[in-house]
Write an enzyme that holds these catalytic residues in place. Sequence first.
Site, mmCIF file in Angstrom:
data_model
loop_
_atom_site.group_PDB
_atom_site.id
_atom_site.type_symbol
_atom_site.label_atom_id
_atom_site.label_comp_id
_atom_site.label_asym_id
_atom_site.label_seq_id
_atom_site.Cartn_x
_atom_site.Cartn_y
_atom_site.Cartn_z
ATOM 1 C CB ALA A 86 17.355 -1.033 32.699
ATOM 2 C CG ASP A 87 12.165 -1.964 32.909
ATOM 3 O OD1 ASP A 87 11.363 -2.478 32.124
ATOM 4 O OD2 ASP A 87 13.034 -2.616 33.508
#
Length: 413
Positions: free
Chosen positions: A178-179
């Site tokens: 996600a990051d």
Amino acid sequence: MTMSELHRRDYRPEARGILDGVRILDLSRLFAGNVLTQMLGDFGAEVIKVEPPEGDTLRAWKTEGVETHWKIYARNKKSLCLSLRDPRAIEVIRTLVPSCQMLVESFRPGVLEKMGLSPTTLHELNSGLTIIRISGWGQDGPYAQRPGFGTVIEGFSGFAAMNGFEDREPVLPPMYLADGVAGLTGASAAMIALREVEVNGGRGQVIDLPLLDPLFAILSPQAANYRLTSKVRPRTGSRSTNSAPRNAYRCSDGLYVGLSGSIQKMAERLFRAIGRPDLVDDPRFRTNADRLHHVDELDAIIGAFIGQRTQDENVAFFEAAEVTIGPINDAAKLVADPHVVERELVADYPDPDMGLIPMHAVVPRLDERPGSIRTPAPKLGEHNKELLAGIGIAGTAFDGLVAAGVVCGGDAS
């Protein structure tokens, strides 16, 4: 060829990249913001990494005591160590803002405002400033104040529910998915906003960059599929719900290959390559829809053939037959692969602690004015004196901030 013998084409300490002259004030923590500014730094932007006295959290992610994550994702950056709880540190930030084109932050929504650095205030100081606000859930909405680490987002977004095998628990990614997606998306968004300022004379924009939205964007067909079918996609391991054959197959040496026959001609070519041309007209496998319906039988046939050969033998055999296949590599195999070596996907670069550190090359590759790796990741507060002198804080003024604990690390040690 060993890692230390690579050409390191991207290592050019004196290079001036396309983004030379773009100054970025990076107040973010952890992974997404560091990916975003590392990418822009690779192309010449001056990235001022503002760190707290304990350093960016990424420094704590160590292997054998070495800050490998920091060394890779803080390359081409400068470190300014400030105690942002002190109003004098906030004043330093305010003084730096007019010289910057971008500001990146990843505080919980509302914290920037409490610090006296709201977007309105920042734009009063610099109307052309692009402000990238990274959070878990976004700057508004009922979940805005929830903690938003990538693990939570990877579960919430639907990714984990899709990942893994049907008879096992959902599987979270073993890396910072996600990051990473948010960081890459943010770099693109920042450049779009910068073009509006530089080309069209527009005002600096505020970019709301949650971890959730970019990850969901690459999964979003699932929402349309659910509306059409009223069914949630099951976990299928390494199989695809869209095409067959597609799987990870075990070889005779215990290693694996990834194989895909996602177009009709490729599937037919595969059948002929394994000595089963009869499968082309077999009603179980004639079309992609047929193959999906009989995927267990199909995988058994393909798996039996692959299981009789080593990974290298399978790759050579199917490549000769022009069937899409590749080894499933671990890190040890990847860095020794001739394609990776030739293209310098990973190469050794100078590092003050390790001597040489293997890092990924600059991505993407531009032919005329490519990005470059110019400096190693900075020590905590390494550039305090240089950066503060640039805004008139030197001599006794600098010493006073050090004595008060406002400026930390580096020159303040």
